[in-house]
Structure formats: structure tokens, C-alpha cells
Design a protein around this motif. Structure first.
Motif, PDB file in Angstrom:
ATOM      1  N   ALA A 236       9.523 -34.642 -32.362  1.00  0.00           N
ATOM      2  CA  ALA A 236       9.781 -33.929 -31.106  1.00  0.00           C
ATOM      3  C   ALA A 236       8.735 -34.304 -30.052  1.00  0.00           C
TER       4      ALA A 236
ATOM      5  N   GLU B 229      13.848 -27.773 -23.332  1.00  0.00           N
ATOM      6  CA  GLU B 229      12.894 -28.412 -22.422  1.00  0.00           C
ATOM      7  C   GLU B 229      13.276 -28.267 -20.953  1.00  0.00           C
TER       8      GLU B 229
ATOM      9  N   ARG C 291      18.078 -30.035 -34.648  1.00  0.00           N
ATOM     10  CA  ARG C 291      16.743 -29.635 -34.152  1.00  0.00           C
ATOM     11  C   ARG C 291      16.402 -30.342 -32.841  1.00  0.00           C
TER      12      ARG C 291
ATOM     13  N   MET D  76      15.767 -28.696 -29.125  1.00  0.00           N
ATOM     14  CA  MET D  76      14.501 -28.949 -28.451  1.00  0.00           C
ATOM     15  C   MET D  76      14.724 -29.500 -27.054  1.00  0.00           C
TER      16      MET D  76
END
Length: 173
Positions: A114, A170, A162, A166
Motif C-alpha cells: 500500500a 485516499e 484491500r 485503500m
């Protein structure tokens, strides 16, 4: 061949077909992440133009023949194939730099952490196009993995789930 009985071009064409199905909400036989269900309009309205997506999907592995290695176990490996594919594509007269960037980032959602993804600073269009394509890729490859119930597919799907969450969190620009 990318896999037994499947050329690099055939794989790219398959990914494009799966991408079109995702974009048109023809989701039968897909495992759809919640982030796509909940953010479909946001994602679908902030993608690159279809011509760019098609070119990226079809040609994303065009460099694989140039980096093919066969392991001692007889398995085929394509080290650094995304970068080799980008370089191969960019060598074409009239290559689109946006398509080239997408090809170069093709493995980002599959294999980067990430933090590494955040450091790239993807635009919203780049991130959403990569997200849809990555989901299309694992579905296109599902049979090769042993089906959607296989450990390999589930692992790849979980990683994409995932990463998608993420990226949406953001608040990309």
C-alpha cells in the motif's frame, strides 16, 4: 504462449472482454468486491477513455516474450514483465504515453505494498483504470489458477480488495 494454449495476445483480448463486462455491470460469474458495488458510478465515470483502456488491456503483456525464463522445474517465469512490456510498447511508433504508463504499472495492485502504491501518486483515472483491469485480469486467469474457489484466486482477490479499499479511501485527484 503466456500459458499452455494461450498466447499473450489472446490473454490481453480476454482481459479486455472481462473489463467490458465489469464496466457494463454484466457481473454474472464474477466475484465483485464491495468497493466496486458501492462506488461503481464514481469509478466508471472517472476512467481513462475506452480506446486507451482497450489498448492497455490487449497489449499489457506484450513484453513477456522478451523476458521469458524457464525454471529448473519447467515453469515459465516473466521477471519484470510489466517494465519490459512498457518499454516494448513505447518502442512502437505513435505509442500513447498514458497507455505506456498503465502497462508499466500493470502489476502495482497485484504486488506492491500500500505504501509503495501511495508513493507512485497515481491519478484517479490511472488508479481506477488499474483497479478495473486488475479485477478483470484475475477473473480472466481464474481457470488457470484452479477456479474462483482456488487458494490462488482467493489470495489475489483479497489483495485487490484491500488495494481497492485503500485507493478509494485516499480520495484520489
Amino acid at each position: 504462449e503466456q500459458a499452455k494454449g494461450l498466447s499473450v495476445l489472446q490473454h490481453g483480448e480476454s482481459v479486455w472482454e472481462y473489463t467490458q463486462r465489469l464496466l457494463s455491470k454484466d457481473w454474472d460469474e464474477f466475484k465483485i468486491p464491495k468497493w466496486l458495488e458501492e462506488n461503481y458510478h464514481e469509478i466508471n465515470s472517472n476512467l481513462h477513455e475506452l480506446e486507451i483502456i482497450e489498448e492497455y488491456n490487449v497489449l499489457h503483456d506484450c513484453g513477456k516474450p522478451y523476458c521469458l525464463e524457464e525454471g529448473e522445474d519447467g515453469r515459465r517465469h516473466f521477471p519484470n514483465h510489466a517494465e519490459v512490456s512498457k518499454d516494448t510498447y513505447m518502442g512502437i511508433t505513435g505509442a500513447n504515453p498514458i497507455t505506456g504508463s498503465l502497462i508499466g504499472w500493470d502489476m502495482v495492485l497485484h504486488s506492491y505494498t500500500a505504501d509503495n502504491i501511495k508513493a507512485i501518486g497515481l491519478s484517479k483515472k490511472d488508479a481506477y483504470t488499474l483497479m478495473i483491469t486488475a479485477l478483470a485480469e484475475i477473473h480472466s486467469n481464474a481457470a488457470m489458477f484452479g477456479g474462483m474457489e482456488s487458494v490462488s484466486f482467493k489470495s489475489k482477490w483479497k489483495t485487490l480488495d484491500r488495494r481497492g479499499k485503500m485507493l478509494l479511501k485516499e480520495g484520489l485527484q
